[in-house]
Design a protein around this motif. Structure first.
Motif, PDB file in Angstrom:
ATOM      1  N   ALA A   1      40.133  37.640  46.322  1.00  0.00           N
ATOM      2  CA  ALA A   1      38.884  38.112  45.726  1.00  0.00           C
ATOM      3  C   ALA A   1      39.125  38.687  44.339  1.00  0.00           C
ATOM      4  N   TYR A   2      40.188  39.456  44.176  1.00  0.00           N
ATOM      5  CA  TYR A   2      40.449  40.074  42.882  1.00  0.00           C
ATOM      6  C   TYR A   2      40.994  39.074  41.862  1.00  0.00           C
ATOM      7  N   VAL A   3      41.655  38.025  42.329  1.00  0.00           N
ATOM      8  CA  VAL A   3      42.098  36.971  41.414  1.00  0.00           C
ATOM      9  C   VAL A   3      40.894  36.299  40.762  1.00  0.00           C
ATOM     10  N   VAL A   4      39.833  36.101  41.544  1.00  0.00           N
ATOM     11  CA  VAL A   4      38.619  35.474  41.021  1.00  0.00           C
ATOM     12  C   VAL A   4      37.746  36.483  40.279  1.00  0.00           C
TER      13      VAL A   4
ATOM     14  N   LEU B   1      41.493  33.666  37.359  1.00  0.00           N
ATOM     15  CA  LEU B   1      40.348  32.778  37.576  1.00  0.00           C
ATOM     16  C   LEU B   1      39.024  33.411  37.163  1.00  0.00           C
ATOM     17  N   ALA B   2      39.065  34.665  36.736  1.00  0.00           N
ATOM     18  CA  ALA B   2      37.825  35.330  36.313  1.00  0.00           C
ATOM     19  C   ALA B   2      37.217  34.652  35.094  1.00  0.00           C
ATOM     20  N   TYR B   3      38.057  34.087  34.230  1.00  0.00           N
ATOM     21  CA  TYR B   3      37.544  33.413  33.035  1.00  0.00           C
ATOM     22  C   TYR B   3      36.696  32.196  33.418  1.00  0.00           C
ATOM     23  N   ILE B   4      37.183  31.454  34.410  1.00  0.00           N
ATOM     24  CA  ILE B   4      36.436  30.273  34.864  1.00  0.00           C
ATOM     25  C   ILE B   4      35.154  30.708  35.567  1.00  0.00           C
ATOM     26  N   ARG B   5      35.256  31.746  36.389  1.00  0.00           N
ATOM     27  CA  ARG B   5      34.064  32.234  37.091  1.00  0.00           C
ATOM     28  C   ARG B   5      33.013  32.704  36.092  1.00  0.00           C
ATOM     29  N   ASN B   6      33.430  33.460  35.085  1.00  0.00           N
ATOM     30  CA  ASN B   6      32.476  33.936  34.080  1.00  0.00           C
ATOM     31  C   ASN B   6      31.846  32.799  33.295  1.00  0.00           C
TER      32      ASN B   6
END
Length: 329
Positions: free
Chosen positions: A132-135, A140-145
């Motif tokens: 969860a924190y990786v996303v 992977l937060a950049y892709i999610r954003n």
């Protein structure tokens, strides 16, 4: 807020107390998402699924009742302050459901199993929290954003009742209470549940635990001196937050999420002792462990996309009648 206790500690204690109720409900009341689905599909029993629906109804009535009494501002809640993204709800919900099937339980259920001494659940909880924190904040937060950029709700009704109120002119709180009452009556419209007072009791406890999370966090946010989010229970990203807190507590303040996760584990531990079910368990099959870890990783990522897990969307978001709740559920 008080000289002897800070705002962060107080809101964590509120999460702890209401989390204990959820842990007890899992162990003593057998309140479980995966178990409810399995009973309905394979066991021919709808009791536990009706428990879940009853908990939703009670939570909706309690939450909108609190709003009507001035104890909660619904629009400040997490699920009504962020613009709904339908594709994220669908994709995240599907990922979480598939991951839950692989892992054998959801985040809430795994924490409850961990409280009973199950080390397999411990591995699932760790992997899900990290995923969860990786996303959410990791690589992977950049892709999610980029794919699902979160924006504040502006100029549009934030939830189902707000939309209905804007079309009809009726007051929000009474409409929400009425919808919650209808959900409750629908859950109780079965002899199988009516004849199970224990199941009814624990479903009501779960609904009230969700409501108390909203009311308690809102009270601290309004009366405290620290900027606090208005939240209730969820067990995806909060698991990662709890892991971070236990590793960096000397430099990080506690939160509602930390108290909530610890509360479920504590309540489940107490419940397993009362039932005589506490026992240490471990995974002896590498293939089973691999499947569970894969499911946990998918669950963590899916919950972040959907903005909540079975409890976060299925109960907390449902209690404020957010657009995302029925879709994700």
């Amino acid at each position: 807020m008080y000289d002897f206790i800070g705002d962060n500690t107080l809101v964590a204690l509120i999460g702890l107390a209401s989390g204990i109720l959820l842990g007890l409900a899992a162990r003593l009341g057998r309140f479980c998402t995966m178990g409810a689905i399995e009973d309905m599909l394979y066991g021919g029993s709808s009791v536990r699924m009706r428990m879940w629906i009853l908990a939703i109804g009670v939570a909706v009535m309690g939450t909108f009742g609190a709003a009507g009494a001035g104890l909660l501002a619904l629009e400040q809640s997490y699920y009504l302050s962020i613009r709904w993204m339908p594709l994220a709800s669908v994709l995240g919900g599907l990922m979480f459901g598939y991951g839950m099937a692989l892992a054998g339980n959801c985040g809430y259920g795994c924490i409850a199993r961990l409280g009973g001494g199950d080390f397999r659940a411990f591995v699932i909880v760790i992997v899900m929290g990290v995923s969860a924190y990786v996303v959410l904040h990791g690589p992977l937060a950049y892709i999610r954003n980029w794919a699902f950029f979160q924006e504040d709700v502006t100029g549009l009704p934030p939830g189902l009742v707000h939309l209905a109120a804007s079309q009809t002119g009726l007051p929000i709180a009474p409409m929400g209470i009425a919808i919650g009452a209808l959900i409750t009556l629908g859950a109780l419209a079965s002899r199988s549940l009516i004849t199970e007072p224990k199941s009814i009791f624990w479903a009501c406890v779960v609904g009230l635990a969700i409501t108390s999370g909203w009311v308690g966090s809102y009270w601290v946010a309004v009366n405290g001196f620290t900027a606090m989010p208005v939240v209730s229970h969820s067990f995806s990203a909060p698991v990662g937050e709890t892991l971070l807190y236990f590793m960096t507590a000397s430099a990080r303040a506690p939160s509602f999420a930390v108290g909530s996760v610890a509360g479920v584990a504590t309540g489940a531990f107490i419940g397993s002792l009362l039932k005589g079910h506490f026992r240490w368990e471990a995974c002896e099959d590498p293939r089973e462990l691999r499947r569970q870890m894969t499911g946990a990783a998918i669950m963590g990522a899916g919950a972040v996309l959907a903005l909540g897990c079975t409890v976060g969307q299925g109960l907390s978001a449902f209690s404020v009648l957010a657009f995302s709740a029925p879709v994700t559920f």
